[in-house]
Design an enzyme around this catalytic site. Structure first.
Site, PDB file in Angstrom:
ATOM      1  N   PHE A 108       0.867  -1.179   0.000  1.00  0.00           N
ATOM      2  CA  PHE A 108       0.000   0.000   0.000  1.00  0.00           C
ATOM      3  C   PHE A 108       0.900   1.225   0.000  1.00  0.00           C
ATOM      4  CE2 PHE A 108      -2.389   3.531   1.645  1.00  0.00           C
ATOM      5  CZ  PHE A 108      -3.547   3.445   0.892  1.00  0.00           C
ATOM      6  N   ASP A 141       9.633   3.015   1.552  1.00  0.00           N
ATOM      7  CA  ASP A 141       8.439   3.786   1.898  1.00  0.00           C
ATOM      8  C   ASP A 141       8.231   3.672   3.410  1.00  0.00           C
ATOM      9  OD1 ASP A 141       5.917   4.743   2.463  1.00  0.00           O
ATOM     10  OD2 ASP A 141       4.932   3.771   0.762  1.00  0.00           O
ATOM     11  N   LYS A 169       2.981  11.374   6.818  1.00  0.00           N
ATOM     12  CA  LYS A 169       2.189  11.170   8.029  1.00  0.00           C
ATOM     13  C   LYS A 169       2.756  11.897   9.243  1.00  0.00           C
ATOM     14  CE  LYS A 169      -0.123   6.947   6.524  1.00  0.00           C
ATOM     15  NZ  LYS A 169      -1.382   7.574   6.152  1.00  0.00           N
TER      16      LYS A 169
END
Length: 405
Positions: A144, A229, A258
């Protein structure tokens, strides 16, 4: 599960005027502080999700709010058409935190991943010498990385991918954790391997020991960029600043987001060497809001907080406790598997005890907020500022829901 009339009215209004691209739990949050949130009815909930790691430092963290407020009084946006006085400090600070040289700031995680893809392709053409239009990137199944058209093109999640074609070519998908398959997939036209050091959305999946070291070896041997990531796994969540550190690995490129914005503003970045990010020239890539003064001010405070090591230590210590307690549920049969690293866990609920959604709703009724994924799994990722007492209380509610008390 019961919902009051006020909550139902809020949800009905949202449903009437917003696209139904999410399926949130039926709670309407009004205020939040630290690890706790309060809904429109005045009911309190322990946040055990932390905005998918965007809120590593808790809700309303005073240092971050003060940094944002001070910058709001000065200047919030210039666009990159002009310099501003927080930009250089932010780039230098983030590069130092990562042990890198150069930063390319964006806003959201998906934007940063797109930027990393563009970086790898341009590097492949200009530096490695791959023929134009032939660059390929190796990715992992069950990944994801976001929801843009390019990113869902290499997703294996049918729900995220269906009906969004035609898809972007240039990606080779191999099973996560399978080093032999990854090695086989790398060709002379491969410019990068893009991986999550821990797969978050897949259910907090940790790769086999030595996998990341093996990826690092393969990419060095074959002159391929290793792009990590760390949007969810980075910035303290796993008990280290970066999840790659658990195997002593430094990638060529970090993708961050984030928690970099502290849950206050969206901030993301690609961080790498001057050689890799030096492939960009003015006008080739950018963002109006990327690296804006407000974002830089908040992110600078995040960087300062991480330099202390306090949050990494808390995630490591509380994470050990979390996994010990969850392991007891595995032993007693209510849970079939627990995965994770640091203050982050994916918990697979045993058949007969409920789906992930049902367990999440039952926990909500008991004042604990988590979120399900892939049917039988719930994810636990509280703010790193949570107290041990609050964490234990939240775990007690999970035991009660599963009948394990």
């Amino acid at each position: 599960m019961s919902t009051s009339e006020t909550t139902r009215a809020y949800i009905a209004s949202a449903d009437a005027h917003s696209a139904h691209n999410y399926h949130p739990l039926p709670v309407v949050v009004a205020t939040a502080d630290g690890a706790w949130m309060t809904d429109v009815e005045g009911r309190r909930y322990l946040d055990m999700l932390a905005g998918y790691s965007a809120l590593n430092f808790g809700h309303g963290n005073r240092r971050l709010i003060d940094a944002a407020r001070a910058q709001l009084e000065r200047v919030t946006l210039t666009s990159r058409a002009f310099h501003h006085d927080r930009f250089a400090e932010f780039c230098a600070g983030l590069a130092e935190l990562c042990g890198m040289e150069t930063v390319l700031p964006m806003n959201t995680g998906a934007e940063a991943v797109e930027t990393a893809v563009k970086t790898a392709r341009k590097w492949g053409y200009r530096v490695k010498g791959v023929p134009d239009g032939r660059a390929r990137i190796v990715v992992a199944g069950d990944n994801f990385h976001g929801r843009t058209t390019t990113i869902v093109s290499f997703s294996t999640d049918a729900e995220a991918r269906a009906d969004f074609g035609p898809y972007t070519p240039g990606f080779d998908v191999v099973p996560y954790g399978d080093l032999a398959a990854l090695r086989e997939a790398v060709t002379e036209e491969t410019v990068a391997v893009l991986l999550e050091p821990v797969q978050g959305e897949a259910g907090v999946v940790v790769p086999p020991d030595g996998y990341l070291r093996g990826v690092r070896e393969v990419t060095r041997e074959r002159d391929v960029l290793f792009i990590a990531d760390e949007i969810q796994s980075g910035l303290g969540r796993t008990g280290r600043t970066f999840a790659c550190e658990h195997e002593g690995v430094v990638p060529d490129v970090y993708v961050l987001g984030k928690a970099l914005g502290g849950g206050v503003v969206p901030v993301s970045a690609v961080v790498s060497s001057a050689e890799v990010l030096g492939v960009f020239r003015p006008g080739e890539h950018g963002s109006t809001f990327g690296g804006n003064p407000l974002a830089c001010a908040v992110a600078l405070e995040v960087i300062a907080m991480l330099r202390s090591g306090e949050y990494q230590r808390r995630a490591a210590e509380l994470g050990d406790h979390l996994h010990r307690e969850l392991g007891l549920l595995t032993g007693s049969g209510q849970v079939t598997a627990v995965r994770g690293r640091g203050l982050w866990a994916g918990v697979d609920i045993a058949p007969g005890y409920g789906t992930g959604r049902e367990i999440s709703e039952k926990l909500m009724d008991r004042g604990v907020l988590v979120k399900d994924t892939h049917g039988a799994t719930i994810r636990i990722a509280p703010p790193l500022v949570i107290s041990k007492e609050d964490l234990d209380w939240g775990l007690a509610q999970l035991r009660a829901v599963l009948g394990a008390t």
